[in-house]
Design a protein around this motif. Structure first.
Motif: not given
Length: 298
Positions: A95-119
């Motif tokens: 980030a340093g002096k400043g950054i902006v970001h978003s985190e989302r499920t990719p479009t191709y997975l949004r209408n299906s069952d999926k797992m989410m696991h991580g650090l």
């Protein structure tokens, strides 16, 4: 791990609409080396109507490291990056002096069952680099050193250790290491580590000085040189740490800095929406209410 200083249980927190396990910071230990924040996200099965959607939000004074075991996240940021994070890869955003970001499920997975696991991890920047220009690096799994010794598999996700170096471009002496074993093993790796050291048990268990510790526990060593323990079969652990900074750190929401002035400036900028924007995104996460926020000094 001889001479354990602290034993901490994973605590519930949230990211967007999902519950996560907050590993760091905690009351008795605000940082381990330069590591200021670690969340264990999932594992969770999302239905075809559930998705990860964390709208644009800002960071200063740190690098973020995202490492997935399962699932996928689409990362977009204010310096123009748009990339899918998959298991085994590393997203390293400074980030340093400043950054902006978003985190989302990719479009191709949004209408299906999926797992989410991580650090998801924050690494504080050295004081002299807190105001650097923001940067972003995506490192494929092949850029992470892997090796096997005595039946134990190691992966160096970030930093330097064991005479090896990850391709992730860190800004201070640190290490983040994955250790796996399918059989019972005794590890004596203190001589390979430095600074402060901690261990997180993802699965399986470890034994030290007659005590057994299981999943979702974090152990902080008094001295990295004393890192000795037994791994039970089918165990996966993560060892992280490095050289601590001479100065304390303040953490407020998504901001990390060595001065109150820097934190207050970032708060004002986000309230005014004068941070750079993420291309194609119109939503944003509002600054938390002052009365509901805490500003622990790290």
């Amino acid at each position: 791990m001889s001479n354990i200083n602290l034993i901490i249980e994973e605590r519930p927190a949230s990211i967007g609409s999902f519950m996560v396990g907050r590993l760091l910071p905690f009351k008795d230990k605000r940082m381990v080396g330069p590591f200021a924040f670690i969340d264990h996200m999932g594992p969770i099965c999302l239905s075809d109507t559930e998705n990860l959607d964390v709208p644009p939000h800002p960071h200063i004074g740190l690098s973020t490291l995202t490492y997935l075991f399962e699932g996928s996240i689409m990362h977009r940021d204010s310096i123009g990056n748009e990339i899918e994070i998959k298991p085994g890869q590393v997203n390293w955003m400074t980030a340093g002096k400043g950054i902006v970001h978003s985190e989302r499920t990719p479009t191709y997975l949004r209408n299906s069952d999926k797992m989410m696991h991580g650090l998801q991890i924050w690494v504080a920047l050295p004081k002299e680099l807190e105001g650097m220009e923001p940067e972003f690096f995506h490192v494929e799994e092949k850029g992470l050193p892997e090796w096997t010794e005595g039946g134990v598999h190691f992966k160096l996700i970030a930093g330097e250790a064991f005479g090896r170096k990850s391709e992730v471009p860190v800004y201070s002496p640190l290490y983040f290491i994955e250790v796996k074993s399918t059989s019972r093993q005794t590890l004596k790796i203190g001589k390979e580590l430095f600074g402060e050291s901690a261990l997180y048990i993802l699965e399986g268990a470890i034994e030290s000085e007659g005590n057994t510790f299981g999943p979702k526990q974090i152990l902080v060593a008094k001295d990295s040189k004393l890192c000795e323990f037994d791994m039970q079969e089918n165990s996966t652990i993560y060892i992280f740490g490095g050289e601590p900074f001479a100065e304390s750190r303040i953490i407020y929401w998504n901001f990390v800095a060595s001065s109150e002035e820097t934190i207050e400036k970032a708060k004002a900028m986000w309230l005014e929406q004068s941070f750079p924007q993420v291309p194609g995104e119109t939503e944003f996460v509002p600054l938390p209410l002052q009365s509901k926020n805490v500003k622990p000094r790290l």
